[in-house]
Design a protein around this motif. Structure first.
Motif, mmCIF file in Angstrom:
data_model
loop_
_atom_site.group_PDB
_atom_site.id
_atom_site.type_symbol
_atom_site.label_atom_id
_atom_site.label_comp_id
_atom_site.label_asym_id
_atom_site.label_seq_id
_atom_site.Cartn_x
_atom_site.Cartn_y
_atom_site.Cartn_z
ATOM 1 N N ASP A 14 110.301 81.499 -5.701
ATOM 2 C CA ASP A 14 111.437 80.789 -5.100
ATOM 3 C C ASP A 14 111.106 80.374 -3.679
ATOM 4 O O ASP A 14 109.955 80.465 -3.230
ATOM 5 C CB ASP A 14 112.693 81.665 -5.173
ATOM 6 N N GLU A 15 112.157 79.926 -2.948
ATOM 7 C CA GLU A 15 111.909 79.384 -1.610
ATOM 8 C C GLU A 15 111.438 80.440 -0.623
ATOM 9 O O GLU A 15 110.838 80.126 0.406
ATOM 10 C CB GLU A 15 113.180 78.720 -1.082
ATOM 11 N N ARG A 16 111.670 81.724 -0.949
ATOM 12 C CA ARG A 16 111.183 82.816 -0.087
ATOM 13 C C ARG A 16 109.855 83.367 -0.592
ATOM 14 O O ARG A 16 109.414 84.418 -0.178
ATOM 15 C CB ARG A 16 112.234 83.938 -0.045
ATOM 16 N N GLN A 19 109.223 84.596 -3.438
ATOM 17 C CA GLN A 19 109.379 85.766 -4.292
ATOM 18 C C GLN A 19 109.195 85.332 -5.744
ATOM 19 O O GLN A 19 109.663 84.280 -6.159
ATOM 20 C CB GLN A 19 110.763 86.398 -4.092
ATOM 21 N N VAL A 75 109.564 84.684 -9.505
ATOM 22 C CA VAL A 75 110.675 84.516 -10.431
ATOM 23 C C VAL A 75 110.198 84.657 -11.870
ATOM 24 O O VAL A 75 110.863 85.260 -12.705
ATOM 25 C CB VAL A 75 111.344 83.130 -10.225
ATOM 26 N N PRO A 79 113.962 71.711 -7.461
ATOM 27 C CA PRO A 79 115.039 72.669 -7.147
ATOM 28 C C PRO A 79 116.031 72.788 -8.299
ATOM 29 O O PRO A 79 116.123 71.938 -9.151
ATOM 30 C CB PRO A 79 115.695 72.032 -5.930
ATOM 31 N N ARG A 80 116.727 73.909 -8.288
ATOM 32 C CA ARG A 80 117.865 74.015 -9.179
ATOM 33 C C ARG A 80 119.017 73.199 -8.609
ATOM 34 O O ARG A 80 118.965 72.702 -7.491
ATOM 35 C CB ARG A 80 118.267 75.489 -9.316
ATOM 36 N N ALA A 117 120.293 75.331 -5.566
ATOM 37 C CA ALA A 117 119.388 76.253 -4.872
ATOM 38 C C ALA A 117 118.245 75.487 -4.236
ATOM 39 O O ALA A 117 118.064 74.290 -4.459
ATOM 40 C CB ALA A 117 118.854 77.294 -5.843
ATOM 41 N N MET A 138 111.800 75.417 -6.045
ATOM 42 C CA MET A 138 110.950 76.453 -6.613
ATOM 43 C C MET A 138 109.492 75.966 -6.535
ATOM 44 O O MET A 138 109.242 74.764 -6.477
ATOM 45 C CB MET A 138 111.337 76.729 -8.075
ATOM 46 N N GLU A 191 119.564 83.195 -15.532
ATOM 47 C CA GLU A 191 118.104 83.114 -15.447
ATOM 48 C C GLU A 191 117.525 82.323 -16.601
ATOM 49 O O GLU A 191 116.543 81.592 -16.438
ATOM 50 C CB GLU A 191 117.516 84.524 -15.424
ATOM 51 N N VAL A 243 117.884 78.703 -15.842
ATOM 52 C CA VAL A 243 116.926 78.330 -14.794
ATOM 53 C C VAL A 243 115.499 78.311 -15.340
ATOM 54 O O VAL A 243 114.714 77.400 -15.076
ATOM 55 C CB VAL A 243 117.029 79.304 -13.604
ATOM 56 N N GLN A 249 112.753 75.418 -15.390
ATOM 57 C CA GLN A 249 111.469 75.634 -14.705
ATOM 58 C C GLN A 249 110.296 75.433 -15.661
ATOM 59 O O GLN A 249 109.269 74.848 -15.288
ATOM 60 C CB GLN A 249 111.434 77.044 -14.115
#
Length: 544
Positions: free
Chosen positions: A31-33, A35, A37, A124-125, A128, A131, A173, A176, A180
């Motif tokens: 994700d954007e941080r 982390q 997924v 992106p979602r 959100a 990604m 999820e 998403v 993805q």
């Protein structure tokens, strides 16, 4: 899952989660941080982890092995690949060495491994931040298995609340992940397909058809795939791989070639898996296609380079062996005349008999001439090898020149008990360096005398069309067919059937070939085999 139809499509025609699991490369979705997924099966298998092991963790914190310096390098490596990445941009990292535990070891020993990653924004979602797709490539031959620390949830919920939260999270999820996966497949140029065994119809994504050289609107069937699209040389191999995988209820993977309409040849990776009814009847076959042309061309290029290097090593070994032979031959050839000169010089100093003086002078003169010929050959060899040998061409009567050389060598032939036959010496004028052409005729005649133990040596000069042809034939030891191709090589000498060594440096015929080439002519050798003599022909253009 919806099929591909003429109506607008909202999803892939096959279960994208299964296709994502079949990808040949290891993939992470972060994700954007940064982390984690999602991770596909290849990634989990390569690193020995489950999704639960790494989900929610920063990509910077996972895989912490090796020395502190390696960890710092890895962090800098990731910093160059993720921050600042914008939609539409793709980055390919340099290769990084990062040691991980041996996949079969249990003592914590680290194994040197090398890695490369490709990153891109996969979209992106709806609500959100973007990604990121991270393709992790292990560019070493070994498969690394790294242990991942498990992470427990920090917050306890009540059993009823936890169930509801988990259901809601799973549904979210799942939505998403579907999106993805669709974006990841499109980004990786992976084409999805599903084959109906009953009808032979293949439902394929647009990318699948593009990989096979078709337009998205064209129909695809099993018959068309095997009878038209797959290269004829690969069809049997593809069928065999598919049938073997289905018979064993396992994945099958095979590479084949297709030719696009523009005439370009592409390599396609096809991977699939059978889906079965409860009674084990085959329901369908699902899989993906991937254009691996660049990778395959690189493999073929590396293979070609390896073959070239092998041939170069073999040639180097041949040159080394030839040089060893040359050094041995030079040592032997120089030692014989020098020994004779020294012995007869010593005799001259001690003997007063006039007959001994005359004989010694003859021996010394003959061996001195032999040394002179060897030195001349060596000097000419060096000049040819460095491109410094030149010829001064002018009109020369080849027939008269050959006759003179024959008379010069007649005594040597008759002393050996050979009959020197001079046949037709047609008057023919060629543009040649007279001294070099004498050297050619002398080398051919002396070579014939050297390798002829008994019988005769015949010389002739004739006119054949627009060429003058000098022919030297002997009834000597002959040449094996497989040796004919090597006799004009440097330092090569074909020994007679008796196995005894014949004097010489292995330069005579090599010099002949290069001197004839400098005169824009050709030289050929013919022999019916061992003991059947040999014939050499030199062809030169006539002077007009």
């Amino acid at each position: 899952m919806d099929r591909l139809t003429s109506q607008p499509r909202t999803a892939l025609p096959v279960d994208t989660s299964q296709v994502f699991e079949l990808l040949p490369d290891a993939w992470l979705i972060v994700d954007e941080r940064y982390q984690v997924v999602l991770a596909n099966a290849r990634y989990r298998e390569t690193h020995g982890v489950t999704l639960a092991d790494i989900a929610g963790r920063s990509i910077y914190d996972i895989n912490q092995f090796g020395s502190q310096s390696q960890r710092d390098l890895r962090r800098n490596w990731l910093d160059a690949m993720l921050p600042g990445l914008v939609p539409g941009e793709s980055r390919l990292s340099p290769v990084l060495r990062y040691d991980t535990p041996s996949p079969k070891g249990s003592d914590g020993t680290l194994t040197p491994r090398y890695w490369q990653i490709r990153t891109s924004v996969i979209g992106p979602r709806d609500d959100a931040a973007p990604m990121f797709g991270v393709c992790v490539m292990d560019v070493t031959d070994s498969i690394a298995v790294s242990e991942r620390d498990q992470r427990e949830r920090a917050k306890l919920r009540s059993q009823a609340r936890l169930r509801q939260v988990l259901v809601d999270e799973a549904n979210a999820e799942l939505r998403v992940h579907r999106e993805q996966l669709r974006q990841a497949l499109a980004f990786a140029h992976v084409g999805a397909w599903e084959l109906d065994p009953a009808t032979g119809a293949i439902e394929g994504s647009d990318q699948c058809k593009i990989n096979l050289g078709l337009a998205p609107s064209e129909a695809l069937t099993q018959a068309r795939l095997f009878d038209e699209l797959i290269d004829e040389a690969d069809r049997a191999r593809v069928k065999e791989a598919m049938e073997r995988g289905l018979a064993q209820s396992e994945h099958f993977e095979v590479e084949f070639r297709v030719t696009w309409r523009d005439g370009t040849v592409h390599w396609i990776l096809l991977r699939g898996l059978g889906r079965y009814q409860p009674d084990e009847t085959l329901k369908s076959i699902v899989g993906f296609t991937l254009d691996i042309t660049s990778r395959k061309e690189a493999e073929l290029e590396q293979r070609a380079i390896a073959e070239s290097e092998k041939r170069a090593r073999e040639h180097s070994d041949e040159v080394a062996r030839a040089m060893d032979h040359f050094v041995t031959a030079v040592s032997h050839e120089l030692r014989s005349p020098l020994g004779a000169i020294l012995s007869w010089t010593t005799l001259l100093q001690r003997a007063a008999d006039a007959s001994h003086v005359a004989r010694a002078a003859g021996v010394i003169e003959r061996n001195a001439h032999q040394l002179s010929h060897m030195v001349d050959d060596l000097l000419d060899s060096g000049a040819i090898a460095t491109g410094k040998l030149s010829v001064n061409r002018r009109p020369v009567d080849l027939g008269a020149l050959a006759g003179n050389v024959a008379e010069d060598i007649r005594m040597t032939a008759e002393t050996k008990g050979l009959r020197l036959v001079v046949g037709e010496l047609a008057p023919c004028v060629v543009m040649a360096d007279e001294s070099r052409m004498k050297q050619v005729a002398w080398n051919l005649l002396s070579n014939a005398v050297k390798f002829c133990a008994q019988g005769e040596v015949e010389l002739s000069v004739t006119v054949q069309g627009q060429q003058a042809e000098l022919t030297v034939r002997d009834t000597g030891c002959g040449i094996e067919p497989d040796a004919l191709a090597r006799i004009f090589e440097r330092f090569q000498q074909i020994n007679p059937e008796s196995g005894g060594r014949v004097a010489g440096l292995g330069l005579g015929l090599w010099l002949v070939k290069h001197l004839v080439d400098l005169h824009h002519g050709s030289v050929t050798a013919h022999s019916a085999g061992r003991g059947k003599g040999a014939t050499f022909r030199v062809a030169l253009p006539l002077y007009r």
